[in-house]
Design an enzyme around this catalytic site. Structure first.
Site, PDB file in Angstrom:
ATOM      1  N   PRO A  21      -5.670  -6.567   4.803  1.00  0.00           N
ATOM      2  CA  PRO A  21      -6.068  -7.307   3.475  1.00  0.00           C
ATOM      3  C   PRO A  21      -5.280  -8.379   3.459  1.00  0.00           C
ATOM      4  CG  PRO A  21      -6.139  -4.983   2.792  1.00  0.00           C
ATOM      5  CD  PRO A  21      -5.545  -5.010   4.217  1.00  0.00           C
TER       6      PRO A  21
ATOM      7  N   ASP B 258     -10.675   3.047   1.065  1.00  0.00           N
ATOM      8  CA  ASP B 258      -9.721   4.055   1.700  1.00  0.00           C
ATOM      9  C   ASP B 258      -8.515   3.982   0.862  1.00  0.00           C
ATOM     10  OD1 ASP B 258      -7.599   2.142   3.522  1.00  0.00           O
ATOM     11  OD2 ASP B 258      -9.405   1.306   3.189  1.00  0.00           O
ATOM     12  N   GLN B 259      -8.323   2.823   0.004  1.00  0.00           N
ATOM     13  CA  GLN B 259      -7.227   2.576  -0.815  1.00  0.00           C
ATOM     14  C   GLN B 259      -7.140   3.503  -1.851  1.00  0.00           C
ATOM     15  OE1 GLN B 259      -5.008  -1.242  -0.764  1.00  0.00           O
ATOM     16  NE2 GLN B 259      -6.782  -2.185  -0.107  1.00  0.00           N
TER      17      GLN B 259
ATOM     18  N   HIS C  38     -11.065   4.693   8.314  1.00  0.00           N
ATOM     19  CA  HIS C  38      -9.596   4.720   7.444  1.00  0.00           C
ATOM     20  C   HIS C  38      -9.717   5.625   6.236  1.00  0.00           C
ATOM     21  CE1 HIS C  38      -7.898   0.351   8.544  1.00  0.00           C
ATOM     22  NE2 HIS C  38      -7.745   1.433   9.438  1.00  0.00           N
TER      23      HIS C  38
ATOM     24  N   GLN D 290       0.718  -1.270  -0.047  1.00  0.00           N
ATOM     25  CA  GLN D 290       0.135   0.017   0.032  1.00  0.00           C
ATOM     26  C   GLN D 290       0.865   1.092  -0.171  1.00  0.00           C
ATOM     27  OE1 GLN D 290      -3.051   0.384   2.908  1.00  0.00           O
ATOM     28  NE2 GLN D 290      -4.007  -1.475   2.442  1.00  0.00           N
TER      29      GLN D 290
END
Length: 297
Positions: free
Chosen positions: A70, A233-234, A256, A43
């Site tokens: 994840p 959120d990513q 997040h 990430q």
């Protein structure tokens, strides 16, 4: 990766100074030395790798399937599908599985840098096209647990149509330690991919592990969202960097996500708007239109 100058990272420090330099391609190695999540290493490294001046190879060591993050399989299937909507991609190779508490998993990531990110419009969900997944056991755990997890998940998702979950035991050379888990994905006619996952624990019934993953995916489908809570959120950093207006239809906005938005707005000087829309929330941002001027054509 960006030749940064860094000060204030000692224990007891109240201020961190980070002065980045030029993002450079090449071979980078990171080792959590625990079962710390490889997905979280990916990430933080991926946005930098995409804007490097040459291809990047990441050699990451730690936990491939860890709690509170994840699973790496989720990143390879679900998150990667969202990233490709921005016009970016990565190649992943899992060399060894790493589980709690030993870790020791090894993953190779290859990234070709891009000039800029496309804006996305993930607001039309469409219909369920396919529900699939993997249910695994590793080490000395019996394959029966994989079947129990898969059956538990499919019962939770029965109202959404039939699903195909591959049940298997990891090769001992790839995964010598004990672990069991399940990863689910749902492909929609709009091209959006939703997902969920769960890991087994000592004393927790395997059927309940599968049921938990199935319930999470079912709730996401019921919400009408185009991204699940773990992708939600990513995508914020990519929306902030992209060229043009991005819009993403989400369910409940997670902590997040609000944190990622706060950091993006503070550092990148962009503005996110969250508009309630029935049971969903529309997350919108006009991105920076960041151009990779490092890229060697």
């Amino acid at each position: 990766m960006c030749q940064a100058k860094l000060q204030g990272t000692s224990i007891g420090s109240t201020e961190v100074e980070f002065i980045p330099g030029k993002l450079r391609g090449g071979h980078y190695v990171a080792d959590t030395k625990t079962a710390g999540s490889i997905s979280l290493l990916l990430q933080v490294a991926l946005p930098c790798a995409l804007f490097a001046d040459a291809p990047v190879r990441l050699q990451l060591t730690g936990g491939t399937n860890a709690d509170m993050a994840p699973q790496i399989d989720y990143m390879a299937v679900v998150f990667r599908a969202a990233l490709r909507r921005f016009g970016a991609d990565f190649h992943i190779e899992i060399l060894r599985r790493g589980y709690f508490p030993k870790g020791g998993g090894q993953v190779l990531i290859e990234v070709n840098p891009i000039r800029s990110l496309n804006c996305v419009n993930l607001t039309e969900r469409g219909d369920v096209q396919e529900i699939s997944g993997t249910s695994f056991v590793a080490g000395t755990l019996p394959i029966k647990l994989a079947h129990l997890m898969a059956d538990g998940a499919l019962r939770e998702l029965s109202s959404k149509g039939s699903g195909n979950i591959h049940r298997y035991k990891e090769d001992h050379q790839l995964a010598p330690d004990n672990c069991n888990g399940i990863i689910l994905s749902c492909t929609l006619s709009s091209g959006c991919v939703l997902g969920s996952d769960a890991l087994g624990k000592r004393g927790v019934d395997a059927t309940d592990v599968g049921r938990r993953a199935g319930e999470e995916l079912r709730r996401t489908l019921d919400s009408g969202a185009c991204v699940d809570p773990h992708t939600q959120d990513q995508v914020i950093v990519y929306m902030a960097l992209a060229q043009g207006r991005s819009a993403v239809r989400a369910g409940d906005v997670t902590l997040h996500t609000t944190t990622a938005i706060h950091v993006a707005e503070t550092i990148a000087n962009v503005k996110f708007n969250i508009t309630p829309d029935g049971e969903q929330n529309l997350i919108e941002c006009i991105g920076l239109g960041f151009i990779n001027r490092n890229l060697i054509e």
